[in-house]
Design a protein around this motif. Structure first.
Motif, mmCIF file in Angstrom:
data_model
loop_
_atom_site.group_PDB
_atom_site.id
_atom_site.type_symbol
_atom_site.label_atom_id
_atom_site.label_comp_id
_atom_site.label_asym_id
_atom_site.label_seq_id
_atom_site.Cartn_x
_atom_site.Cartn_y
_atom_site.Cartn_z
ATOM 1 N N ASN A 153 -0.051 -0.778 10.967
ATOM 2 C CA ASN A 153 -1.426 -0.355 10.668
ATOM 3 C C ASN A 153 -1.769 -0.451 9.181
ATOM 4 O OD1 ASN A 153 0.275 1.701 9.884
ATOM 5 N ND2 ASN A 153 -1.065 3.344 10.584
ATOM 6 N N SER A 154 -0.870 -0.977 8.384
ATOM 7 C CA SER A 154 -1.084 -1.083 6.940
ATOM 8 C C SER A 154 -1.809 -2.378 6.592
ATOM 9 C CB SER A 154 0.267 -1.035 6.214
ATOM 10 O OG SER A 154 0.113 -1.377 4.858
ATOM 11 N N SER A 155 -2.670 -2.311 5.599
ATOM 12 C CA SER A 155 -3.373 -3.527 5.137
ATOM 13 C C SER A 155 -2.418 -4.500 4.457
ATOM 14 C CB SER A 155 -4.506 -3.149 4.176
ATOM 15 O OG SER A 155 -3.976 -2.548 3.006
ATOM 16 N N THR A 156 -1.204 -4.038 4.115
ATOM 17 C CA THR A 156 -0.222 -4.899 3.455
ATOM 18 C C THR A 156 0.992 -5.160 4.354
ATOM 19 O OG1 THR A 156 0.759 -2.980 2.323
ATOM 20 C CG2 THR A 156 -0.957 -4.207 1.140
ATOM 21 N N TYR A 157 0.805 -5.006 5.670
ATOM 22 C CA TYR A 157 1.878 -5.250 6.639
ATOM 23 C C TYR A 157 2.498 -6.627 6.398
ATOM 24 C CZ TYR A 157 4.089 -6.067 11.211
ATOM 25 O OH TYR A 157 4.972 -6.356 12.215
ATOM 26 N N GLU A 178 0.825 -1.198 0.000
ATOM 27 C CA GLU A 178 0.000 0.000 0.000
ATOM 28 C C GLU A 178 0.869 1.262 0.000
ATOM 29 O OE1 GLU A 178 -3.158 2.050 3.121
ATOM 30 O OE2 GLU A 178 -2.537 -0.017 3.415
ATOM 31 N N ASN A 181 4.128 -7.533 3.802
ATOM 32 C CA ASN A 181 4.288 -7.863 2.390
ATOM 33 C C ASN A 181 5.675 -7.440 1.930
ATOM 34 O OD1 ASN A 181 1.713 -8.848 2.230
ATOM 35 N ND2 ASN A 181 1.064 -7.505 0.572
#
Length: 161
Positions: A85-89, A9, A91
């Motif tokens: 807090n990232s939706s792609t933590y 993200e 990755n």
């Protein structure tokens, strides 16, 4: 930490194009009218990396980097999302860029990044247009950098394997 391959993200990849004529070529590395809203580069610098050598990995708490990989040389760019807090933590992405694949890459704060010059004989060049001044106004502030290369942690281990 277990990394999984996937998009990250906020990381942006813009393909750069060579405008070629009999004089050589010109590449627009970035334009203010194409940057994400609110992103305002504050300075620029050029780094040259010897063949087979890597820089990083590191991350910034506040700074966004805007890299232009245009050559000479080719690079293997590593990115890891370290923002809880990232939706792609967690990755991870690996992208080849440089002379053979010119790219402008926006790396937001909290995304760990490093790159290796994968050229056999060419010293590779990278341009950066960060949105913060190095060490702040008048170079009086602490450096905004978490150097994983000095820690030997999971990011560094993944980078050097």
């Amino acid at each position: 930490m277990r990394f999984k391959t996937g998009e990250i993200e906020g990381v942006v990849f813009n393909k750069l194009f060579k405008n070629v004529d009999e004089r050589g070529y010109l590449i627009e590395t970035f334009r203010l009218d194409t940057l994400p809203e609110g992103l305002a580069p504050q300075m620029s610098y050029v780094s040259y990396t010897e063949p087979g050598v890597g820089r990083g990995p590191h991350e910034h708490e506040l700074q966004t980097d805007c890299f232009a990989f245009i050559g000479p040389g080719n690079f293997k760019l590593y990115l890891w999302d370290n923002r809880k807090n990232s939706s792609t933590y967690e990755n991870k992405m690996i992208v080849f860029s440089g002379e053979d694949n010119p790219l402008f890459v926006i790396v937001p704060a909290g995304v760990v990044h490093g790159y290796k010059n994968v050229s056999k004989t060419v010293r590779g060049m990278v341009l950066n247009y960060p949105d913060a001044l190095y060490r702040g106004e008048g170079k009086k502030q602490p450096v905004d950098e978490i150097r994983h290369e000095d820690r030997g942690d999971e990011f560094f281990e993944d980078f050097v394997k």
